[in-house]
Design an enzyme around this catalytic site. Structure first.
Site, PDB file in Angstrom:
ATOM      1  N   HIS A 185       0.682  -1.164   0.050  1.00  0.00           N
ATOM      2  CA  HIS A 185       0.053  -0.091   0.103  1.00  0.00           C
ATOM      3  C   HIS A 185       0.932   1.266  -0.073  1.00  0.00           C
ATOM      4  CE1 HIS A 185      -3.505  -2.368   1.857  1.00  0.00           C
ATOM      5  NE2 HIS A 185      -3.735  -2.265   0.393  1.00  0.00           N
ATOM      6  N   ARG A 282     -10.221  -1.523 -12.644  1.00  0.00           N
ATOM      7  CA  ARG A 282     -10.203  -2.630 -11.633  1.00  0.00           C
ATOM      8  C   ARG A 282     -11.867  -2.628 -11.286  1.00  0.00           C
ATOM      9  NH1 ARG A 282      -5.650   0.451 -10.204  1.00  0.00           N
ATOM     10  NH2 ARG A 282      -7.084   1.575  -8.609  1.00  0.00           N
ATOM     11  N   GLU A 407      -0.112 -13.118 -16.141  1.00  0.00           N
ATOM     12  CA  GLU A 407       0.211 -12.658 -14.463  1.00  0.00           C
ATOM     13  C   GLU A 407       1.130 -14.241 -14.296  1.00  0.00           C
ATOM     14  OE1 GLU A 407      -2.913 -10.511 -12.571  1.00  0.00           O
ATOM     15  OE2 GLU A 407      -3.998 -12.009 -13.995  1.00  0.00           O
ATOM     16  N   ASP A 431       2.014  -9.687 -10.249  1.00  0.00           N
ATOM     17  CA  ASP A 431       1.898 -10.933 -10.029  1.00  0.00           C
ATOM     18  C   ASP A 431       2.931 -11.790 -11.053  1.00  0.00           C
ATOM     19  OD1 ASP A 431      -0.210 -11.521  -8.211  1.00  0.00           O
ATOM     20  OD2 ASP A 431      -1.796 -11.207  -9.578  1.00  0.00           O
ATOM     21  N   CYS A 478       0.017  -3.274 -17.519  1.00  0.00           N
ATOM     22  CA  CYS A 478      -0.745  -2.572 -16.696  1.00  0.00           C
ATOM     23  C   CYS A 478      -0.325  -2.642 -15.191  1.00  0.00           C
ATOM     24  CB  CYS A 478      -2.198  -2.991 -16.658  1.00  0.00           C
ATOM     25  SG  CYS A 478      -2.316  -4.822 -16.336  1.00  0.00           S
TER      26      CYS A 478
END
Length: 547
Positions: A185, A282, A407, A431, A478
């Site tokens: 975060h 998202r 990913e 990922d 992305c």
């Protein structure tokens, strides 16, 4: 601070100022009080957790976009019945409210850490919930940011979403944390605010408060600086920021090769007027904190609002990226020993096809009602067969452009076969790095392995770009790595056709591309791919980009 420290640069930019450390969380007294009324103690603990949830919800209402999503999720965790039940059980064993909350959170953190993936990312949220609840119960100051009365560099072990989401760029010059990784975060929200940030800087908490330091969020260098030089460094950084902001127009190299710069968004609040489009929408925010899936009509209303705001620009919609590692109650999925490798993303359709079908129906309705150029892609695609089945579903819904996220290393290695059945692919570097390097993306001790500059990750990206070039199909990035100005040059040189990032990252990437020809980008890509490790790749590209 006799010498420079090194961490992982996760949000570009350079600045300088006095360093101040985050205040320590509240500590429980050595003497544990005796519980005489367990029902009353449970009530105290319940009220404390309710207070924390309310405060977090209030903070969420003060921001938008990614910050609001993060805070809302943490508020939901504070109000979760599982945590409340665990706290009540601890009180039942004779633990006072503050101790019961501490014990219950520690047990949940251990469980989450063992599960990895999304659950591991939530461990820091739980710590923040604990600290706030304990401070409330002990009538101690709420944990939070220092207030030295001057702009400063913030140092912390790690930052909670609640603290990071409300950072004031007028006060905080940069962030340096001891823990954390490129997808924490701290990293994501620092990039969204345009704050230089370095994570995984092991010895940062040993630096004395007030020490003048320089921070480079690109290279990860944090070093001592003469206090007399601080203003000059900040003035130079401000001048550079103004220069970048003055550059407008689409992303392209110095010789005119187009590399569209798109945005990663969670809703209308993340859009900017000059955005070329959206490379990652998202959709998870619409499904969070619910006991049942949103209906087609509700989804269509939300999608229509965003599509309409874009006019005729492109938007790439990612279908629901949730599952065992991002649990949603209405999915009814069984618990898994290793959810990061389990039923998530597109794999949820194996269990409940209606979630995907309803979402595609809503997206198609919104696309028909607006002028946006709507592309749709599925997360967690591993095989060409999965990609083909998804593409068939997209087209059956009346949507003309279907794609797959890359990913999983298997998808990257077989990108040429994926592109036989889909119209485009988009690489999620977060990922892809995690699965390629077998390193949990929230494990700060493995931050060096999660570095997107790892040559093995870059080789997989190149393989995808090469496959797209062979058939003339779009291959975008992305993941957050797209917002690194130096990596953007490497990606452009590989043949990546678009880069999608947070809005704050666009100016620096636009400027980097505009300063180099496509041939120079191709040379830098070759340099990066030839490097023996991530640190060497970054340094050689940095040296080459400035010659």
């Amino acid at each position: 601070m006799p010498e420079a420290l090194t961490g992982l640069g996760v949000s570009p930019g350079r600045t300088a100022g006095p360093l101040y450390r985050m205040a320590a969380p509240p500590t429980l007294p050595d003497r544990v009080p005796t519980v005489t009324d367990r029902e009353a103690e449970i009530a105290l603990a319940t009220k404390a957790l309710s207070y924390v949830a309310t405060v977090l919800d209030e903070r969420a209402s003060q921001v938008d976009g990614t910050a609001a999503e993060v805070l809302s999720t943490e508020a939901m965790m504070a109000a979760d019945k599982t945590l409340a039940d665990a706290v009540a059980a601890a009180v039942g064993e004779g633990r006072p409210a503050a101790w019961a909350i501490t014990d219950a959170v520690a047990a949940q953190q251990e469980t989450f850490a063992s599960l990895g993936g999304y659950f591991a990312e939530r461990a820091a949220d739980l710590a923040d919930i604990r600290d706030r609840a304990v401070a409330h119960l002990l009538d101690e100051p709420m944990p939070g940011l220092p207030a030295p009365g001057e702009p400063y560099v913030l140092a912390a072990d790690d930052l909670s979403p609640a603290d990071t989401a409300l950072l004031d760029p007028a006060s905080v010059l940069a962030i340096v944390t001891r823990r954390g990784g490129p997808t924490s975060h701290t990293a994501i929200l620092a990039r969204a605010r345009g704050l230089p940030a370095v994570v995984g800087c092991a010895d940062i908490l040993s630096v004395t408060d007030g020490t003048a330091v320089s921070v480079d969020g690109t290279t990860g260098q944090v070093g001592p600086v003469d206090p007399a030089e601080v203003e000059a460094i900040r003035a130079e950084a401000a001048k550079e920021k103004e220069r970048l902001a003055s550059l407008t127009g689409p992303g392209r190299t110095a010789d005119g090769h187009d590399v569209p710069l798109l945005l990663n968004v969670g809703g209308v609040g993340d859009l900017t007027e000059d955005a070329e489009g959206v490379g990652l929408f998202r959709t998870e925010f619409l499904f969070l904190d619910r006991t049942s899936a949103p209906g087609v009509d509700e989804q269509q209303r939300v999608y229509t609002e965003l599509f309409a705001a874009l006019g005729e620009r492109k938007i790439v919609v990612r279908t629901l990226d949730a599952g065992a590692d991002k649990p949603l109650p209405f999915l009814g999925l069984a618990e898994e020993d290793n959810p990061a490798l389990g039923v998530r993303g597109l794999r949820v359709a194996r269990v409940d096809r209606s979630v995907l079908t309803d979402q595609l129906t809503a997206i198609a309705g919104a696309a028909a009602a607006t002028e946006a150029e709507v592309w749709v892609m599925a997360p967690m695609v591993a095989t060409p067969a999965e990609a083909a089945e998804f593409a068939e579903a997209v087209r059956a819904a009346g949507l003309p452009v279907a794609g797959a996220m890359v990913e999983v290393p298997a998808a990257a290695m077989r990108a040429n076969r994926l592109l036989e059945v889909v119209d485009f692919v988009s690489i999620g570097t977060n990922d892809l790095s995690q699965y390629t390097m077998a390193a949990d993306r929230m494990n700060g001790d493995l931050a060096d392995l999660l570095d997107p500059w790892q040559p093995a990750v870059l080789e997989l990206v190149f393989n995808c770009a090469d496959a797209g070039r062979a058939v003339g199909k779009s291959v975008g990035i992305c993941g957050e790595a797209a917002g690194d100005p130096l990596l953007a040059l490497v990606f452009a040189g590989m043949g990546i056709t678009s880069l999608s990032m947070s809005a704050a990252s666009v100016p620096a990437v636009r400027a980097a591309l505009a300063a180099h020809t496509l041939a120079e980008c191709e040379r830098l890509a070759a340099v990066a791919l030839d490097a023996p490790d991530a640190a060497t790749a970054r340094q050689r590209v940095a040296d080459g980009a400035h010659t």
